[in-house]
Design a protein around this motif. Structure first.
Motif, mmCIF file in Angstrom:
data_model
loop_
_atom_site.group_PDB
_atom_site.id
_atom_site.type_symbol
_atom_site.label_atom_id
_atom_site.label_comp_id
_atom_site.label_asym_id
_atom_site.label_seq_id
_atom_site.Cartn_x
_atom_site.Cartn_y
_atom_site.Cartn_z
ATOM 1 N N UNK A 133 4.135 -9.160 -8.355
ATOM 2 C CA UNK A 133 3.799 -8.853 -6.901
ATOM 3 C C UNK A 133 5.029 -8.532 -6.159
ATOM 4 N N UNK A 134 6.503 -9.179 -6.773
ATOM 5 C CA UNK A 134 7.607 -8.400 -6.028
ATOM 6 C C UNK A 134 7.834 -6.974 -6.198
ATOM 7 N N UNK A 135 7.615 -6.491 -7.448
ATOM 8 C CA UNK A 135 7.717 -5.328 -7.697
ATOM 9 C C UNK A 135 6.711 -4.242 -6.994
ATOM 10 N N UNK A 136 5.626 -4.755 -6.909
ATOM 11 C CA UNK A 136 4.525 -4.116 -6.064
ATOM 12 C C UNK A 136 4.850 -3.903 -4.528
ATOM 13 N N UNK A 137 5.412 -5.154 -3.899
ATOM 14 C CA UNK A 137 5.936 -4.963 -2.676
ATOM 15 C C UNK A 137 7.175 -3.985 -2.511
ATOM 16 N N UNK A 138 8.094 -4.139 -3.502
ATOM 17 C CA UNK A 138 9.134 -3.125 -3.610
ATOM 18 C C UNK A 138 8.485 -1.813 -3.387
ATOM 19 N N UNK A 139 7.757 -1.506 -4.181
ATOM 20 C CA UNK A 139 7.116 -0.130 -4.305
ATOM 21 C C UNK A 139 6.462 0.295 -2.984
ATOM 22 N N UNK A 140 5.672 -0.612 -2.520
ATOM 23 C CA UNK A 140 5.133 -0.367 -1.184
ATOM 24 C C UNK A 140 6.133 -0.024 -0.207
ATOM 25 N N UNK A 141 7.215 -0.672 0.051
ATOM 26 C CA UNK A 141 8.154 -0.329 0.922
ATOM 27 C C UNK A 141 8.779 1.197 0.669
ATOM 28 N N UNK A 142 9.002 1.327 -0.470
ATOM 29 C CA UNK A 142 9.284 2.696 -0.784
ATOM 30 C C UNK A 142 8.417 3.806 -0.500
ATOM 31 N N UNK A 143 7.172 3.542 -0.964
ATOM 32 C CA UNK A 143 6.132 4.458 -0.375
ATOM 33 C C UNK A 143 5.956 4.597 1.088
ATOM 34 N N UNK A 144 6.101 3.695 1.887
ATOM 35 C CA UNK A 144 6.122 3.618 3.488
ATOM 36 C C UNK A 144 7.336 4.819 3.600
#
Length: 370
Positions: free
Chosen positions: A82-93
């Motif tokens: 989940x931490x890397x998913x959240x990181x990817x979500x912030x990048x895609x935003x």
């Protein structure tokens, strides 16, 4: 709408299902005079680039979703990742923010990409999981997902509202303040009455390593099958590759991937389909009115729930991956198979979501299939 809109379509790269069910939506956008832009990553992006080579496409940050090798570890692997998913979500935003500005977008359609959202334009979220099954944490995961969906102007659920339906409790809430629109099942395919060339079609998809684990198991089991088999591995690569395996009583044609039209014909020409119980596959098989056998991805609560539900209702039998034997396919004779829902999607009404935002509009639950 008189003037065409510039719409970003962004499916999650989790197997091929999210991308393939966006195909009819992209076609509809084009039919209604809009300009779609594609954004995703990995095999989902590759598939849509092959289907729509003339459309602009953009790569988003990958969630890098992989499955645990053992089903019992599925949830803990998701939590660990989940931490890397959240990181990817912030990048895609940030990536979406840049695309909204550079492309002068009028709207966004996100198929389960949680970070594909902008306050600047109307955004629609596609999901069949209003409830996210996760074992003893289902209540929490469902509430968190619904909280994210609430940010979007509308939520499109590819199922019918009411009973009978395909998703069961996944896609239906007892009470909700979400702006839900039921589309009817989404499929890129059309049913045709074609001669049956294949006794069995194996159709694989999904993240690794479970896709490969099932491929290896089924190729071993097919040594004991009797008949003609088409084996589609679901591996999107630059070139299509074919090979033929000859066993004692079975001929197995193995192909790495097929694009939509070829896959549509192959499914129509197959008597029985052996596959995962992913929801997009379920919708496709229902549209084609196929008999099937399901092997849910180990540990994936949604697929296990759907497989159990269809078996309980006498529609499609299933087996756990570790337990499956080729003789289990004989059970299909006792089940009805999936049937088509006679629905027509009202895309004109759906695409009104990308007109000017109406002030003080109250969320409602509506059905857009007739």
């Amino acid at each position: 709408m008189q003037n065409g809109k510039r719409i970003l379509v962004a499916p999650l790269n989790w197997g091929l299902g999210h991308a393939t069910r966006c195909i009819p939506i992209i076609h509809a956008l084009l039919d209604y005079g809009h300009q779609p832009y594609i954004a995703s990553d990995g095999v989902a992006l590759q598939l849509l680039q092959k289907e729509f080579p003339d459309l602009p496409s953009f790569e988003l940050s990958s969630y890098k979703i992989t499955y645990a090798e053992k089903g019992k570890n599925f949830k803990w692997k998701m939590i660990w990742d989940s931490p890397k998913v959240l990181k990817a979500m912030n990048k895609e935003k940030k990536e979406v923010k840049a695309l909204v500005k550079s492309l002068n977008l009028d709207g966004i359609i996100s198929d389960n990409r949680l970070g594909v959202y902008s306050k600047k334009v109307p955004c629609v979220f596609i999901t069949h999981q209003l409830n996210v099954l996760s074992g003893n944490t289902t209540w929490f995961s469902s509430k968190m997902h619904q909280k994210i969906i609430k940010k979007f102007k509308a939520c499109w659920v590819p199922d019918v509202d009411g009973k009978p339906n395909l998703t069961g409790k996944l896609g239906h809430l007892k009470k909700s303040k979400l702006n839900i629109h039921y589309l009817g099942p989404l499929s890129r395919f059309t049913k045709h009455n074609l001669p049956q060339k294949n006794d069995l079609m194996v159709l694989l998809s999904g993240p690794e390593p479970q896709r490969t684990l099932l491929e290896e198991k089924l190729l071993e089991e097919l040594k004991y099958y009797n008949g003609q088999v088409l084996f589609v591995k679901g591996k999107i690569q630059k070139k299509q590759k074919r090979r033929t395996l000859q066993y004692q009583n079975a001929t197995v044609e193995v192909v790495n991937f097929m694009q939509s039209k070829e896959l549509e014909n192959a499914l129509n020409e197959s008597t029985l389909v052996l596959c995962r119980s992913g929801y997009t596959t379920v919708m496709d098989l229902a549209k084609l009115e196929k008999k099937a056998f399901f092997i849910p991805t180990p540990g994936q609560y949604e697929q296990v729930y759907l497989a159990k539900r269809f078996q309980k209702n006498g529609v499609v039998p299933f087996a756990n991956q570790d337990d499956f034997k080729i003789k289990d396919l004989e059970l299909c004779n006792e089940f009805s198979g999936l049937t088509q829902y006679d629905t027509t999607i009202d895309y004109a009404t759906l695409f009104e979501a990308f007109s000017k935002v109406k002030e003080n509009s109250e969320p409602t639950s509506t059905s857009l299939s007739t």
